[in-house]
Structure formats: C-alpha cells, structure tokens
Design an enzyme around this catalytic site. Structure first.
Site, PDB file in Angstrom:
ATOM      1  CB  CYS A 115      -0.704   0.231   1.506  1.00 44.26           C
ATOM      2  SG  CYS A 115      -2.338  -1.229   1.489  1.00 44.26           S
ATOM      3  CG  HIS A 255      -3.501   3.024   2.147  1.00 44.83           C
ATOM      4  ND1 HIS A 255      -3.832   2.720   0.180  1.00 44.83           N
ATOM      5  CD2 HIS A 255      -3.682   2.460   2.824  1.00 44.83           C
ATOM      6  CE1 HIS A 255      -4.228   1.556   0.659  1.00 44.83           C
ATOM      7  NE2 HIS A 255      -3.829   1.388   1.693  1.00 44.83           N
ATOM      8  CG  ASN A 285      -6.424  -1.414   0.472  1.00 47.72           C
ATOM      9  OD1 ASN A 285      -6.384  -0.971  -0.380  1.00 47.72           O
ATOM     10  ND2 ASN A 285      -6.495  -2.111   2.047  1.00 47.72           N
TER      11      ASN A 285
HETATM   12  O1  UT7 Z   1      -3.782  -1.250   3.650  1.00 46.67           O
HETATM   13  C1  UT7 Z   1      -3.007  -2.647   4.236  1.00 46.67           C
HETATM   14  C2  UT7 Z   1      -3.214  -1.972   5.531  1.00 46.67           C
HETATM   15  N1  UT7 Z   1      -5.174  -2.975   5.867  1.00 46.67           N
HETATM   16  C3  UT7 Z   1      -5.714  -2.370   7.046  1.00 46.67           C
HETATM   17  O2  UT7 Z   1      -4.989  -1.208   7.563  1.00 46.67           O
HETATM   18  C4  UT7 Z   1      -7.052  -2.652   7.478  1.00 46.67           C
HETATM   19  C5  UT7 Z   1      -6.294  -2.692   8.852  1.00 46.67           C
HETATM   20  N2  UT7 Z   1      -7.281  -3.535   9.945  1.00 46.67           N
HETATM   21  C6  UT7 Z   1      -8.706  -3.397   9.728  1.00 46.67           C
HETATM   22  O3  UT7 Z   1      -9.307  -2.247   8.325  1.00 46.67           O
HETATM   23  C7  UT7 Z   1      -9.176  -3.738  10.749  1.00 46.67           C
HETATM   24  O4  UT7 Z   1      -9.477  -4.953  11.614  1.00 46.67           O
HETATM   25  C8  UT7 Z   1     -10.955  -4.480   9.889  1.00 46.67           C
HETATM   26  C9  UT7 Z   1     -11.952  -4.046   8.987  1.00 46.67           C
HETATM   27  C10 UT7 Z   1     -10.357  -5.862   8.672  1.00 46.67           C
HETATM   28  C11 UT7 Z   1     -11.647  -5.932  10.495  1.00 46.67           C
HETATM   29  O5  UT7 Z   1     -12.870  -4.689  11.820  1.00 46.67           O
HETATM   30  P1  UT7 Z   1     -12.145  -4.908  12.709  1.00 46.67           P
HETATM   31  O6  UT7 Z   1     -13.130  -3.375  13.595  1.00 46.67           O
HETATM   32  O7  UT7 Z   1     -10.864  -5.001  13.291  1.00 46.67           O
HETATM   33  O8  UT7 Z   1     -12.889  -6.416  13.379  1.00 46.67           O
HETATM   34  P2  UT7 Z   1     -11.992  -7.704  14.279  1.00 46.67           P
HETATM   35  O9  UT7 Z   1     -11.253  -8.193  13.520  1.00 46.67           O
HETATM   36  O10 UT7 Z   1     -11.751  -6.946  15.697  1.00 46.67           O
HETATM   37  O11 UT7 Z   1     -13.744  -8.309  14.557  1.00 46.67           O
HETATM   38  C12 UT7 Z   1     -15.201  -7.860  15.138  1.00 46.67           C
HETATM   39  C13 UT7 Z   1     -16.039  -8.735  15.057  1.00 46.67           C
HETATM   40  C14 UT7 Z   1     -15.689 -10.380  15.443  1.00 46.67           C
HETATM   41  O12 UT7 Z   1     -16.857 -11.293  16.365  1.00 46.67           O
HETATM   42  P3  UT7 Z   1     -16.843 -10.984  17.392  1.00 46.67           P
HETATM   43  O13 UT7 Z   1     -15.289 -11.534  17.957  1.00 46.67           O
HETATM   44  O14 UT7 Z   1     -16.807  -9.685  18.101  1.00 46.67           O
HETATM   45  O15 UT7 Z   1     -18.339 -11.295  17.992  1.00 46.67           O
HETATM   46  C15 UT7 Z   1     -15.639 -10.893  14.091  1.00 46.67           C
HETATM   47  O16 UT7 Z   1     -15.933 -12.054  13.978  1.00 46.67           O
HETATM   48  O17 UT7 Z   1     -16.595  -8.528  13.414  1.00 46.67           O
HETATM   49  C16 UT7 Z   1     -16.529 -10.258  12.837  1.00 46.67           C
HETATM   50  N3  UT7 Z   1     -16.055 -10.091  11.513  1.00 46.67           N
HETATM   51  C17 UT7 Z   1     -16.813  -9.785  10.789  1.00 46.67           C
HETATM   52  N4  UT7 Z   1     -19.068  -9.395  11.047  1.00 46.67           N
HETATM   53  C18 UT7 Z   1     -19.352  -9.165   9.669  1.00 46.67           C
HETATM   54  C19 UT7 Z   1     -15.138  -9.696  11.550  1.00 46.67           C
HETATM   55  N5  UT7 Z   1     -14.940 -10.124  10.136  1.00 46.67           N
HETATM   56  C20 UT7 Z   1     -16.582  -9.250   9.586  1.00 46.67           C
HETATM   57  C21 UT7 Z   1     -16.898  -9.410   8.183  1.00 46.67           C
HETATM   58  N6  UT7 Z   1     -18.456  -8.645   8.331  1.00 46.67           N
HETATM   59  N7  UT7 Z   1     -17.015  -8.969   7.317  1.00 46.67           N
END
Ligand code: UT7
Length: 330
Positions: A115, A255, A285
């Site tokens: 990125c 980004h 992204n």
């Molecule tokens: O460009 C390169 C660099 N990349 C980035 O900068 C990406 C950085 N990371 C992110 O943008 C975020 O971490 C994500 C968008 C990937 C995920 O968001 P998050 O707020 O960190 O979610 P999480 O992984 O902590 O998950 C929170 C909850 C979980 O459920 P519980 O355990 O709280 O019940 C996940 O299982 O959301 C759930 N979850 C989803 N639910 C619906 C995770 N992914 C999804 C989904 N749809 N796609």
C-alpha cells in the site's frame, strides 16, 4: 541555477466496470452491509475480469495521461509500476506497460511496497527528476487484488478491490512539486499481512495451494493499530519538519484502507474533515492505486500552490508521508 523539484503535471486512472457491492458479498460470506459500512466505510469495489492482468489497468491509466497531455510516448524516459500483483513473476509489469503505451525510449521496473508502493515510487521518481537525469516519468499504482483474495475469508474479501491510477512527473523550477518525504519500513511484522507461499521461502506446491497459502492474509486488528500509529506519526513528522499547521494543509490524501484509520490519522493531525479526501466507499482498498485514484477523482479541486500531505501504511510493514505543493490548475 534554480533548484529542480519533481511535480505531478497530469493524472489518469482506470477502474474495471464490474462492481462487487456489500450486498453481493452478503451472498458469499457471513457478513452484512451495515457491518462493512460502519467498520470500514466501504460500499462497493471494482473487479477486473479473470484472465486479464494488472498491466491492462496500468496501460489504460497511462494512456489517459498520454491523451490528456497530448504527450508523445517517445518522450517518456521511465515507467514505474507500483504493484504487489504483477502480471507474472520474474518480469516487470512496467516493462510490458512501457512497450504497450509506445514508450520505446523508456525503461521500466516495478516497485513492491504494497500500500506504500505509490509513495515509494514518488520518492524514486522524484530523485531521478531532481537529479536532472530524466524529465518525464510515468508512475502508476495498480493492483488486481481480486487475484489474491480468498472470497471465503470475510477478513479480507470485504476490503480489497481492483484499480489503477497514474501520474506524470516532470521537473519544476518554481518551487512546486515534492517538498519533503518521511518514509519508513519494519520487516519484523511482515507475518501480520502477507501471502505466505509462492516466494523463495515457500515455493508453490500442491499442498500450498490446497492450504490456501497463496491468498492474502491479515491480522486485521493488529494491522489496524500499526496503521493508525505509523500513518499519524509520519504525517505529524512531515508537518512539524515543514512548519505546517493544520490550517496550512489544504488536503490530506491518505491511503484508503479503512475509513476509521483515515479518521484517526486526520484527527491526530488536526485536519478538518472537508480537507480529508475519500473515495473508499466506491473502490475499497486498491493497495498501490488508492493515492493516485484520489488524485484523479479530486483533481478539479486542487489549485496551484495547494499544500497536500500524502500518507500511507501497508504490508511489509511499509509506511510514510510526503509533502507536495500542487503544480497546476485543472
Ligand atoms: O492496506 C493495508 C493495511 N490494511 C489495513 O489497514 C486493514 C486494517 N484492519 C482493518 O481494517 C480492520 O481490522 C478490519 C476491517 C479488517 C476488521 O475490523 P475490526 O473492527 O478490526 O474487526 P475484528 O476483526 O476485531 O472483528 C470484530 C467482530 C468479530 O466478532 P466478535 O468476535 O466480536 O463476535 C468478528 O468475528 O466482527 C466480526 N467480523 C465480521 N462480521 C461481519 C469480522 N469480519 C466481519 C465481517 N462481517 N466481514
């Protein structure tokens, strides 16, 4: 003799027509529009057809510049493609792009910095221009992320999309263009965001394919924390070093990985929302393409002399910020 700066003098872009919306993704993985929108800001992304490589998008983006500037391709000295999804391993996608756009007096190479590829490319191209060695460089950020995304993994498939953006860099003698850069990397965290197999460490085998090791993997939560702290830190460094207050900054071009990361970064910088450019809701992204796609979408807003801060964070880890004075009115 006047100092030579490298300035952006034209922008181009290409986006595939096919749209993958949040509603489409609801039918593929256990997710929903409300979650994706609130957690990332993304509504839809573009997907390039199977069987077509990243070069297809890069060529169209470069040709858009050639047409708008009425540029003779033979004047182009260098073509750089920032990408982590080259058409093929072992051949630079940029070499093919240069040939296809008719830049037969140019040489071409790729930059692999995920990125941050476009910012690293800006740094590289600027150095060539500032040295006086070259006068016309086409820098393209292009990625076909759909070729490395596992569409059964909801941690990644909701985020990424395909696209390409390009800029023309030329010498400027009046003080416009690239003013300063702050670029960093830290490879000790590379396992948090990576494709495990297909490289020299873990070559492709039947097992590596079956175990889905050729898809992109990320530890989202951890990457998120690093992205916010490093992007904000780099942006603050560049502002402090150049005595820029939030009022001096006209636009933040960050980004587009996650709207929450961009909001956190701009808040820490003290930059008001109307100065923070975003198109993540439309394209997701697109890795190396996000920054030039922003430049293309918002080109008509920019005025000669505007102070623009670029910021990025990505796999590697790679990150950084750049300060640029916009060089033309649209
Ligand atoms: O460009 C390169 C660099 N990349 C980035 O900068 C990406 C950085 N990371 C992110 O943008 C975020 O971490 C994500 C968008 C990937 C995920 O968001 P998050 O707020 O960190 O979610 P999480 O992984 O902590 O998950 C929170 C909850 C979980 O459920 P519980 O355990 O709280 O019940 C996940 O299982 O959301 C759930 N979850 C989803 N639910 C619906 C995770 N992914 C999804 C989904 N749809 N796609």
């Amino acid at each position: 003799m006047k100092n030579i700066n490298a300035s952006i003098t034209a922008v181009g872009s290409f986006l595939p027509e096919k749209i993958l919306s949040n509603t489409d993704l609801e039918k593929i993985v256990d997710t929903n529009d409300e979650w994706i929108t609130s957690r990332t800001g993304i509504k839809e992304r573009r997907i390039l057809d199977k069987g077509i490589g990243t070069s297809h998008m890069a060529i169209q983006a470069a040709n858009a510049i050639i047409e708008s500037k009425k540029l003779d391709p033979l004047e182009i000295d260098l073509v750089i493609v920032a990408t982590i999804t080259p058409d093929m391993h072992a051949t630079a996608t940029a070499a093919y792009v240069a040939s296809e756009i008719g830049a037969s007096n140019a040489f071409g190479f790729d930059i692999s910095a995920a990125c941050s590829g476009f910012l690293y490319g800006m740094s590289t191209a600027s150095a060539f221009i500032e040295s006086g060695r070259y006068k016309k460089i086409i820098l393209i950020g292009a990625d076909k992320m759909s070729s490395i995304v596992d569409y059964s993994d909801r941690n990644t498939c909701i985020i990424f999309g395909d696209g390409a953006g390009a800029v023309l860099l030329e010498p400027d003698y009046e003080g416009y263009g690239v003013q300063d850069e702050y670029l960093r990397s830290n490879g000790s965290n590379r396992n948090l965001l990576r494709i495990e197999a297909g490289g020299s460490q873990t070559p492709t085998t039947k097992e590596s394919v079956e175990e889905k090791k050729h898809f992109i993997y990320q530890d989202g939560k951890n990457v998120f924390k690093h992205a916010v702290s490093n992007m904000s830190d780099a942006s603050e460094q560049i502002m402090n070093r150049n005595n820029l207050t939030p009022l001096d900054v006209n636009y933040l071009v960050a980004h587009q990985a996650n709207k929450r990361i961009i909001d956190a970064t701009s808040n820490r910088m003290g930059i008001k929302d109307e100065k923070v450019l975003m198109n993540i809701h439309r394209y997701g992204n697109t890795t190396a393409a996000t920054i030039p796609l922003l430049l293309f979408d918002f080109e008509s807003k920019f005025k000669k002399g505007d102070n623009i801060i670029f910021a990025s964070f990505g796999a590697g880890f790679t990150w950084g910020a750049m300060y640029l004075k916009w060089a033309y009115n649209h």
